[in-house]
Design a protein around this motif. Structure first.
Motif, PDB file in Angstrom:
ATOM      1  N   GLU A  44      16.682  63.066  70.390  1.00  0.00           N
ATOM      2  CA  GLU A  44      16.392  62.492  71.532  1.00  0.00           C
ATOM      3  C   GLU A  44      15.362  63.704  72.253  1.00  0.00           C
ATOM      4  O   GLU A  44      14.590  63.527  73.655  1.00  0.00           O
ATOM      5  N   ARG A  45      16.208  64.829  72.451  1.00  0.00           N
ATOM      6  CA  ARG A  45      15.991  66.104  73.030  1.00  0.00           C
ATOM      7  C   ARG A  45      14.906  66.499  72.878  1.00  0.00           C
ATOM      8  O   ARG A  45      14.058  67.033  73.313  1.00  0.00           O
ATOM      9  N   LEU A  46      14.545  66.700  71.044  1.00  0.00           N
ATOM     10  CA  LEU A  46      13.284  67.429  70.966  1.00  0.00           C
ATOM     11  C   LEU A  46      12.589  66.320  70.711  1.00  0.00           C
ATOM     12  O   LEU A  46      11.164  67.112  71.679  1.00  0.00           O
ATOM     13  N   GLN A 236      21.085  71.354  70.688  1.00  0.00           N
ATOM     14  CA  GLN A 236      22.090  70.773  71.483  1.00  0.00           C
ATOM     15  C   GLN A 236      21.722  69.120  71.782  1.00  0.00           C
ATOM     16  O   GLN A 236      20.716  68.862  72.720  1.00  0.00           O
ATOM     17  N   MET A 237      23.727  68.332  72.080  1.00  0.00           N
ATOM     18  CA  MET A 237      22.927  67.156  72.354  1.00  0.00           C
ATOM     19  C   MET A 237      23.393  67.081  74.314  1.00  0.00           C
ATOM     20  O   MET A 237      23.579  68.938  74.662  1.00  0.00           O
ATOM     21  N   LYS A 238      22.928  66.484  75.054  1.00  0.00           N
ATOM     22  CA  LYS A 238      23.600  66.975  76.490  1.00  0.00           C
ATOM     23  C   LYS A 238      24.157  65.711  77.012  1.00  0.00           C
ATOM     24  O   LYS A 238      24.341  65.340  76.112  1.00  0.00           O
ATOM     25  N   GLY A 239      25.546  65.656  77.408  1.00  0.00           N
ATOM     26  CA  GLY A 239      26.375  64.957  77.860  1.00  0.00           C
ATOM     27  C   GLY A 239      27.972  64.658  76.715  1.00  0.00           C
ATOM     28  O   GLY A 239      28.438  63.756  77.008  1.00  0.00           O
ATOM     29  N   TRP A 240      27.841  65.162  76.165  1.00  0.00           N
ATOM     30  CA  TRP A 240      28.893  65.069  74.895  1.00  0.00           C
ATOM     31  C   TRP A 240      30.599  66.068  75.238  1.00  0.00           C
ATOM     32  O   TRP A 240      29.591  67.134  75.818  1.00  0.00           O
ATOM     33  N   LYS A 241      31.673  65.376  75.854  1.00  0.00           N
ATOM     34  CA  LYS A 241      32.885  66.076  75.236  1.00  0.00           C
ATOM     35  C   LYS A 241      33.657  66.258  74.805  1.00  0.00           C
ATOM     36  O   LYS A 241      33.204  65.500  73.465  1.00  0.00           O
ATOM     37  N   ARG A 242      33.345  67.385  74.318  1.00  0.00           N
ATOM     38  CA  ARG A 242      34.844  67.946  73.180  1.00  0.00           C
ATOM     39  C   ARG A 242      36.012  67.001  72.805  1.00  0.00           C
ATOM     40  O   ARG A 242      36.264  66.248  71.789  1.00  0.00           O
ATOM     41  N   ASP A 243      36.269  65.884  73.625  1.00  0.00           N
ATOM     42  CA  ASP A 243      38.091  64.983  73.365  1.00  0.00           C
ATOM     43  C   ASP A 243      36.831  63.839  73.485  1.00  0.00           C
ATOM     44  O   ASP A 243      37.645  62.855  73.831  1.00  0.00           O
ATOM     45  N   MET A 244      35.002  63.225  72.985  1.00  0.00           N
ATOM     46  CA  MET A 244      35.049  62.250  72.734  1.00  0.00           C
ATOM     47  C   MET A 244      34.648  61.594  71.432  1.00  0.00           C
ATOM     48  O   MET A 244      34.931  61.965  70.626  1.00  0.00           O
ATOM     49  N   LEU A 245      35.982  60.371  71.723  1.00  0.00           N
ATOM     50  CA  LEU A 245      35.330  59.518  70.566  1.00  0.00           C
ATOM     51  C   LEU A 245      34.380  58.757  70.385  1.00  0.00           C
ATOM     52  O   LEU A 245      33.325  58.979  71.103  1.00  0.00           O
ATOM     53  N   PHE A 246      33.639  57.962  69.059  1.00  0.00           N
ATOM     54  CA  PHE A 246      32.379  58.040  68.947  1.00  0.00           C
ATOM     55  C   PHE A 246      31.945  56.674  70.366  1.00  0.00           C
ATOM     56  O   PHE A 246      31.220  56.507  71.100  1.00  0.00           O
ATOM     57  N   ASP A 247      33.214  56.320  70.306  1.00  0.00           N
ATOM     58  CA  ASP A 247      32.869  54.651  71.312  1.00  0.00           C
ATOM     59  C   ASP A 247      32.784  54.853  72.931  1.00  0.00           C
ATOM     60  O   ASP A 247      32.022  53.795  73.629  1.00  0.00           O
ATOM     61  N   GLU A 248      32.990  56.309  72.700  1.00  0.00           N
ATOM     62  CA  GLU A 248      32.951  56.708  74.436  1.00  0.00           C
ATOM     63  C   GLU A 248      31.323  57.347  74.165  1.00  0.00           C
ATOM     64  O   GLU A 248      30.767  57.786  75.479  1.00  0.00           O
TER      65      GLU A 248
END
Length: 420
Positions: A44-46, A236-248
């Protein structure tokens, strides 16, 4: 008088229904906004700024998971942007995701776009390299599931090496690690057990995105193996945090492969895929692959009772019975377990799987067996686990043996983490 009361009551009911419907609509809208605004993927960023592809012939490595947040496939999205897409390449299971484990369709012309679709699975970097010659740049966009033995990261590594051999830039369009980017678990691969289900010394659960892994592979291994590195870029993604599971993440889940139907499957996969190396069914041929584990010789209530008494963190078990439609024990009634992850933060899939194996070895010493090709050693990346279970070692003792290597990997990966 009665008529007036009736009209008044009806009016109140209509008003309440209207307010309830409006509230539900607002809640649904809020959920939809949350769903669509959490994480923006690399593709999406691309697409927001595709200038890096201007004037270039593009090759794309993808499968059904290569979609935008509105479920437009990469192929269609790139063509809509007038990107000169010249070829599409697929991993195990194929570009369309139609094939079972260990399979991929051959080369064919896509009936929708007329583009050539190529199969990379089962090919070496030297065999892949000529397939890249018509492209100026190679894109990679596939959803991984966070386990070393899931073969898409091996396909990525082979494709990167092929791109280096052809002096082609390689761009990874990053996606979330669906089981989180914090936990690192399991033994680090011993190079003596290198295979396509484990090509580099990383642990079973690596806690990295494909973009982070690509960077690590390029910096740590390619120079030694090829004498040069690939010209690598990670969107790179935007908004992803390392503690996120996919449903978040707010992203739609598309099956990465036929036996990975839900994010819950991905969560148990680092442990329960290890049952591929035993004579137990790992649930293939059922609607709950990797959540169901069993064999014809198992009495479900016996193993369920033992496992629940262990009180393992973040997981519960019920006795289960199933009849796989294909793969191991197809057409037979199978007894065993279904796993229920009650707390993903506490759940340790590898400890859980090893505990099941140890208990089965005690319960059914004459029936529980390893696959005779020692597939378990390739999945584990070592033969020490199999030997320890055969010798009656405790799970704590088995896990303690790989902690030194795991600590070293944790320190190594710090240099390649793109998201903090």
């Amino acid at each position: 008088m009665k008529k007036t009361r009736w009209i008044r009551t009806l009016s109140i009911l209509v008003l309440l229904c209207t307010l309830t419907a409006a509230g539900a609509a607002d809640l649904g809208l809020a959920k939809e906004k949350k769903r669509g605004s959490v994480v923006q993927t690399g593709i999406e960023r691309l697409l927001e700024n595709p200038k890096m592809l201007n004037g270039k012939k593009v090759g794309l490595i993808t499968n059904p998971t290569g979609v935008t947040a509105d479920l437009t496939h990469d192929v269609d999205a790139l063509l809509e942007k007038n990107i000169d897409l010249v070829a599409v390449y697929g991993p195990e299971h194929g570009i369309r995701g139609t094939e079972q484990a260990g399979s991929a369709p051959g080369t064919y012309e896509d009936p929708k776009t007329g583009l050539p679709f190529y199969n990379l699975y089962g090919k070496t970097p030297e065999e892949i390299a000529p397939m890249f010659r018509d492209a100026d740049v190679i894109l990679f966009d596939i959803q991984d599931v966070g386990s070393r033995f899931y073969t898409y990261i091996s396909t990525m590594a082979y494709a990167m090496k092929a791109a280096a051999l052809e002096d082609k830039p390689f761009i990874v369009l990053d996606r979330p690690n669906p089981i989180g980017g914090e936990k690192v678990e399991g033994p680090v691969l011993d190079p003596d057990y290198q295979s396509f289900v484990g090509i580099y010394p990383i642990p079973v659960r690596h806690g990295m995105t494909v973009g982070e892994l690509a960077t690590l592979f390029n910096e740590q291994f390619f120079e030694k193996e090829l004498g040069k590195k690939v010209d690598l870029q990670v969107v790179q993604m935007k908004g992803w945090k390392r503690d996120m599971l996919f449903d978040e993440t707010g992203l739609p889940w598309v099956l990465p492969s036929p036996n990975m139907p839900t994010p819950d499957t991905a969560l148990v996969y680092p442990g329960n895929c290890l049952f591929e190396g035993t004579n137990l069914s790992e649930g293939r041929g059922t609607t709950r692959p990797f959540e169901l584990i069993g064999a014809p010789y198992i009495k479900g209530w016996e193993i369920a009772d033992r496992m629940n008494r262990l009180d393992l963190p973040g997981v519960s078990f019920r006795e289960a019975y199933f009849n796989p439609t294909f793969s191991k024990h197809a057409g037979q009634n199978v007894g065993g377990l279904q796993l229920y992850v009650t707390d993903p933060d506490k759940y340790d899939p590898i400890r859980t799987a090893l505990s099941i194996m140890v208990e089965l070895k005690k319960l059914y010493p004459n029936d529980f067996a390893w696959r005779n090709d020692n597939w378990i050693d390739k999945l584990m990346g070592t033969d020490e686990v199999r030997k320890a279970i055969d010798d009656g070692a405790s799970v704590d003792k088995i896990i303690a043996k790989w902690q030194k290597e795991l600590k070293a990997f944790r320190q190594l990966r710090e240099s390649y983490l793109l998201y903090r």
